[in-house]
Scaffold this motif. Sequence first.
Motif, PDB file in Angstrom:
ATOM      1  N   LEU A  30       0.825  -1.201   0.000  1.00  0.00           N
ATOM      2  CA  LEU A  30       0.000   0.000   0.000  1.00  0.00           C
ATOM      3  C   LEU A  30       0.864   1.258   0.000  1.00  0.00           C
ATOM      4  CD1 LEU A  30      -2.938   0.897   0.070  1.00  0.00           C
ATOM      5  CD2 LEU A  30      -2.882   0.739   2.564  1.00  0.00           C
ATOM      6  N   MET A  31       1.876   1.271   0.833  1.00  0.00           N
ATOM      7  CA  MET A  31       2.776   2.421   0.905  1.00  0.00           C
ATOM      8  C   MET A  31       3.523   2.633  -0.410  1.00  0.00           C
ATOM      9  SD  MET A  31       2.906   4.078   3.914  1.00  0.00           S
ATOM     10  CE  MET A  31       4.601   4.628   4.130  1.00  0.00           C
ATOM     11  N   ASP A  33       2.433   1.913  -3.402  1.00  0.00           N
ATOM     12  CA  ASP A  33       1.481   2.535  -4.330  1.00  0.00           C
ATOM     13  C   ASP A  33       1.410   4.038  -4.108  1.00  0.00           C
ATOM     14  OD1 ASP A  33       0.861   0.108  -5.473  1.00  0.00           O
ATOM     15  OD2 ASP A  33      -0.972  -0.201  -4.305  1.00  0.00           O
ATOM     16  N   TRP A  34       1.452   4.452  -2.857  1.00  0.00           N
ATOM     17  CA  TRP A  34       1.311   5.868  -2.533  1.00  0.00           C
ATOM     18  C   TRP A  34       2.584   6.673  -2.763  1.00  0.00           C
ATOM     19  CZ3 TRP A  34      -1.351   4.875   2.882  1.00  0.00           C
ATOM     20  CH2 TRP A  34      -2.691   4.469   2.662  1.00  0.00           C
ATOM     21  N   PHE A  35       3.750   6.060  -2.483  1.00  0.00           N
ATOM     22  CA  PHE A  35       4.982   6.845  -2.455  1.00  0.00           C
ATOM     23  C   PHE A  35       5.966   6.533  -3.580  1.00  0.00           C
ATOM     24  CE2 PHE A  35       3.373   7.242   1.869  1.00  0.00           C
ATOM     25  CZ  PHE A  35       3.542   8.602   2.092  1.00  0.00           C
ATOM     26  N   TYR A  75       4.209   6.062   7.758  1.00  0.00           N
ATOM     27  CA  TYR A  75       3.442   6.865   6.791  1.00  0.00           C
ATOM     28  C   TYR A  75       3.707   8.351   6.993  1.00  0.00           C
ATOM     29  CZ  TYR A  75      -0.773   9.150   4.916  1.00  0.00           C
ATOM     30  OH  TYR A  75      -1.660   9.982   4.258  1.00  0.00           O
ATOM     31  N   SER A  79       5.479  10.980   4.415  1.00  0.00           N
ATOM     32  CA  SER A  79       4.668  12.135   4.007  1.00  0.00           C
ATOM     33  C   SER A  79       5.460  13.422   4.187  1.00  0.00           C
ATOM     34  CB  SER A  79       3.372  12.183   4.824  1.00  0.00           C
ATOM     35  OG  SER A  79       2.559  11.068   4.556  1.00  0.00           O
ATOM     36  N   ARG A  84       4.194  14.698   0.179  1.00  0.00           N
ATOM     37  CA  ARG A  84       2.879  14.171  -0.204  1.00  0.00           C
ATOM     38  C   ARG A  84       1.881  14.468   0.922  1.00  0.00           C
ATOM     39  NH1 ARG A  84      -0.314   9.710   0.684  1.00  0.00           N
ATOM     40  NH2 ARG A  84      -1.529   8.937  -1.100  1.00  0.00           N
ATOM     41  N   SER A  87      -3.408  12.161   4.930  1.00  0.00           N
ATOM     42  CA  SER A  87      -4.840  12.262   5.225  1.00  0.00           C
ATOM     43  C   SER A  87      -5.182  11.376   6.409  1.00  0.00           C
ATOM     44  CB  SER A  87      -5.676  11.854   4.010  1.00  0.00           C
ATOM     45  OG  SER A  87      -5.746  10.452   3.884  1.00  0.00           O
ATOM     46  N   GLU A  90      -6.271   7.832   5.378  1.00  0.00           N
ATOM     47  CA  GLU A  90      -5.181   6.889   5.102  1.00  0.00           C
ATOM     48  C   GLU A  90      -4.548   6.416   6.401  1.00  0.00           C
ATOM     49  OE1 GLU A  90      -3.835   8.367   0.624  1.00  0.00           O
ATOM     50  OE2 GLU A  90      -2.710   9.064   2.378  1.00  0.00           O
TER      51      GLU A  90
END
Length: 249
Positions: A30-31, A33-35, A75, A79, A84, A87, A90
């Motif tokens: 998941l991380m 995908d985000w970063f 996370y 961030s 990024r 939220s 998240e």
Amino acid sequence: MKQNILFDLDDTLIYCNKYFNLVQDQFVDLMTDWFAPFGIGRGAIMDKHSELDIAGVQSFGFKSDHFPQSFVDTYDYFSRLTGRAASQDERLRLWRLGNSVYDHEVEPYPFMEETLLTLAAEGHRLHLYTGGDAIIQRRKIERMNLERFFEDRIYVRMHKNTDAMKDILKQGRFDEDRTWMIGNSLRTDVLPALECGIRAIYLKRDQEWAYNLLNIETPSSSAMLTLTELNEVPPAIQQHIALLKPPGL
């Protein structure tokens, strides 16, 4: 020559790390995908999470919320590093993912039942010494019906270290010459046992958590044994007892 034998629970009698590894893999997916669009790869995420996870255990012990918190902390770190936008949704998603590790079924290691039955039949006094949240650990114990082997000789501690071991040995008035600690963690099982003057059996497991690993210098070859399966424990203890018996007995 009957012995006091303390068993660790997680990854000694029942599986634990494999479930944490499974949830951690989901977290890293998941991380990533985000970063990944910000140049952050899986290795960097794994390394930072491991660092924060271990730091949390060292500070707060085996509190149940330290693992999901380590997801949120990782996370937040990336961030800030990448800019990024973070939220709350998240963060909540990661918290729930981390907590899901405690929902897995309890699964015994091979030979758990046979090993405990054999040792009890030989007259040894069995104890269970585990680290973690008391409610979660008691639930595991109940699901495996382990009270039939350990009765009221069950110790749950948030911090599992030499001081905790000393306290247990003192309260129970253990005979140090006839006491063993059996577990998969060099840090929380073996080292405290050796520092308290009792014998240790290190049950070496595959894919061990980094926190559990460290170099240990044993005072003698008989103070610590290294085994890989639970059913090796009874004959190892019997062999030790046999060596202590005077000739002809």
